[in-house]
Each structure stands twice: as structure tokens, then as C-alpha cells.
Design an enzyme around this catalytic site. Structure first.
Site, PDB file in Angstrom:
ATOM      1  N   SER A   1       0.817  -1.004  -0.084  1.00 42.87           N
ATOM      2  CA  SER A   1      -0.169  -0.017  -0.114  1.00 42.87           C
ATOM      3  C   SER A   1       0.897   1.296  -0.157  1.00 42.87           C
ATOM      4  CB  SER A   1      -0.854  -0.078   1.121  1.00 42.87           C
ATOM      5  OG  SER A   1      -1.811  -1.035   1.375  1.00 42.87           O
TER       6      SER A   1
ATOM      7  N   ALA B   1      -6.536   2.642   1.805  1.00 41.23           N
ATOM      8  CA  ALA B   1      -7.668   3.181   1.955  1.00 41.23           C
ATOM      9  C   ALA B   1      -8.313   3.363   3.344  1.00 41.23           C
ATOM     10  CB  ALA B   1      -8.706   1.933   1.625  1.00 41.23           C
TER      11      ALA B   1
ATOM     12  N   HIS C   1     -10.837  -3.729  -3.360  1.00 37.89           N
ATOM     13  CA  HIS C   1     -10.925  -4.865  -4.284  1.00 37.89           C
ATOM     14  C   HIS C   1     -12.248  -5.063  -4.816  1.00 37.89           C
ATOM     15  CE1 HIS C   1      -6.756  -5.415  -3.236  1.00 37.89           C
ATOM     16  NE2 HIS C   1      -6.939  -6.044  -2.219  1.00 37.89           N
TER      17      HIS C   1
END
Length: 279
Positions: free
Chosen positions: A57, A110, A147
Site C-alpha cells: 500500500s 484506503a 478490491h
């Protein structure tokens, strides 16, 4: 030389690594040992320096900058779209901050985007593929979906509250940087060049053999049919995945700088490999 390469069991990563996994890209003198884990597990492995090259990430890079460089191939960015917050009923941002939100890991991009956009109240870390079900069953009030859940949430009767990619693009004019491939800085430059070349070739094979690559990606798609798999892959594997370009570089810098200014991540200088854009 054996190179450990980490990536997630997700359709977009599968598409990117199709050429390598299928043997259609010659890799000698390197031999790749694939380590397939969910992205949060890869983030933690990278923090320990356990992998030579891996998907991580962008948020996690704030804790990896001394040890890894960001490859300019393989990035996943949402241009006006991205991870979403969902619930069974509409909630305002004020209400989101007061309910328990299921999140897929505290190192995910996120999660950082959610804290920047909405702020953060109580949360519960769950495996990303359990979040949609947990919200549907009422185990938590809201969930942060990454996802495939971004495409399937309405099938479960859930409503979208916030699109974090849309929020970031409206705020900055830049894509939301979600995932990147990083490479150990201490590898010999000749090895780095080979790894970059092999990943770039793997992506070209996928673009040239789209049907076969999509079929391969479909085997990693949880609950997606072929049409939705193609849609999901097209969202996150595109021209910017071939080369992030200057806007992609700036998006990563701004995302981490905004996080640092908010006191959410340590400030880190982002290092790219190669330094000069190939696009």
C-alpha cells in the site's frame, strides 16, 4: 539469483503478473519465488524487509522509505474512483465517525484516505473479504471496501456512503494512489534493472494476450464474473500502471505529505526507480 516477489491474490495483481507466472517472460538469470498474501500481510512483511520486491500500500511506504524504492511500473491508482465506505442505510460523515467501521488493515491506503476524508472513530480490523458480509449481517455499522467489494456491494443490499477516490481527485486533481511495487534499495543496480524489465514485460504480455490474462485473473476473482473481472482490472491496470508518470509521482508525494501534515504518518521522501520516467 532467487528473488522473492510478493503480490496479492487479486485480479489486478494476477493480471500484472500473468506474464511471469505463465512463464511467457524469460527471467534468467533471475528466479522468482512468488509470495502470495493479502496486501496488509505484504505491508507487514515489507516493514520487516522480508521481500526483495513486493506490492504494498502507498500508505505503508511511509514506513518503508529507508529500505525500499517505488518502481514506476505496476502502480494501482484510482482516477476519480477508489475504495468506498458502505452501510445498510445512508449515514452522514458525522455519523460515520461515531459508528464502528470495519477496515481491511491500518496500513492500507484506503484506511489513510478514510482518516483524511472523514476522520476516524471506532474501527475494527477484518480481512478485506469479510467486511462486506460483516456489514450485511449487522456485525458492524459500516465497512471500508477494497478490491472486488467496490463492484459487488449493491448485490448485498448495501449503499455507498463515500467514494474516497472521488473525494481525493476532487480535492487535489490527482489520482488516489493505492498500491505500488517496491524494490529493495540495497539490491545491485543490475538486478533492479532486470526486475523492472521483467515486470514491464509481464504487463505487456497481459495487454497483448488480454483474453488469456483475463481468464487467469478470473481465477483470483472472488465472486466476479468475466465481465466484472474485466471491469475491475481495467480500473486499476492501465497506462499509469505501465508508467506512473509525473502525475502519479506527484499523487504519491501529496498523499503521504498530506498524511504527514495531519500527523497520521511519518514524513518520508519518496524515492522512485528508475528516477527518470520511461513514459
Amino acid at each position: 539469483m532467487v528473488v522473492t516477489v510478493g503480490h496479492s491474490p487479486d485480479a489486478d495483481d494476477a493480471y500484472l503478473f500473468f506474464g511471469l507466472a505463465s512463464g511467457l517472460v524469460g527471467t534468467q538469470p533471475l528466479i522468482y519465488r512468488h509470495v502470495i498474501k493479502d496486501i496488509e500481510s505484504l505491508n507487514h512483511l515489507a516493514i520487516r524487509g522480508a521481500l526483495d520486491v513486493t506490492a504494498v500500500s502507498v500508505h505503508a511506504y511511509a514506513y518503508l522509505a529507508r529500505r525500499y524504492e517505488v518502481l514506476t511500473v505496476g502502480a494501482s491508482m484510482g482516477d476519480g474512483y477508489g475504495p468506498i465506505v458502505v452501510a445498510k442505510e445512508p449515514l452522514s460523515c458525522d455519523q460515520i465517525r461515531r459508528v464502528t467501521v470495519a477496515v481491511p488493515g491500518t496500513l492500507t491506503s484506503a484506511y489513510l484516505a478514510l482518516r483524511l476524508a472523514v476522520g476516524m472513530g471506532p474501527f475494527q480490523v477484518l480481512p478485506f473479504d469479510r467486511i462486506l458480509g460483516a456489514v450485511s449481517k449487522g456485525e458492524v455499522k459500516a465497512g471500508l471496501l477494497i478490491h472486488e467489494g467496490q463492484l459487488t456491494y449493491s448485490d448485498a443490499g448495501l449503499v455507498r456512503l463515500v467514494d474516497l477516490g472521488q473525494w481525493w481527485t476532487e480535492k487535489t486533481g490527482l489520482p488516489l494512489p493505492l498500491g505500488v511495487i517496491v524494490i529493495r534499495s540495497d539490491l545491485p543496480d543490475a538486478v533492479k534493472r532486470l526486475i523492472f524489465k521483467h515486470l514491464w514485460q509481464s504487463l505487456q504480455v497481459a495487454f497483448q494476450m488480454k483474453r488469456e490474462a483475463t481468464s487467469y485473473a478470473l481465477s483470483f476473482s472472488r465472486g466476479l464474473d468475466e465481465e466484472r473481472t474485466q471491469k475491475f482490472v481495467s480500473l486499476y491496470v492501465n497506462e499509469r500502471t505501465q508508467d506512473i508518470g509525473e502525475s502519479g509521482r506527484e499523487a504519491i508525494r501529496q498523499f503521504l505529505l498530506t498524511g504527514a501534515k495531519s500527523g497520521l504518518v511519518p514524513y518520508s521522501q519518496v524515492r522512485f526507480y528508475p528516477e527518470i520516467s520511461t513514459g
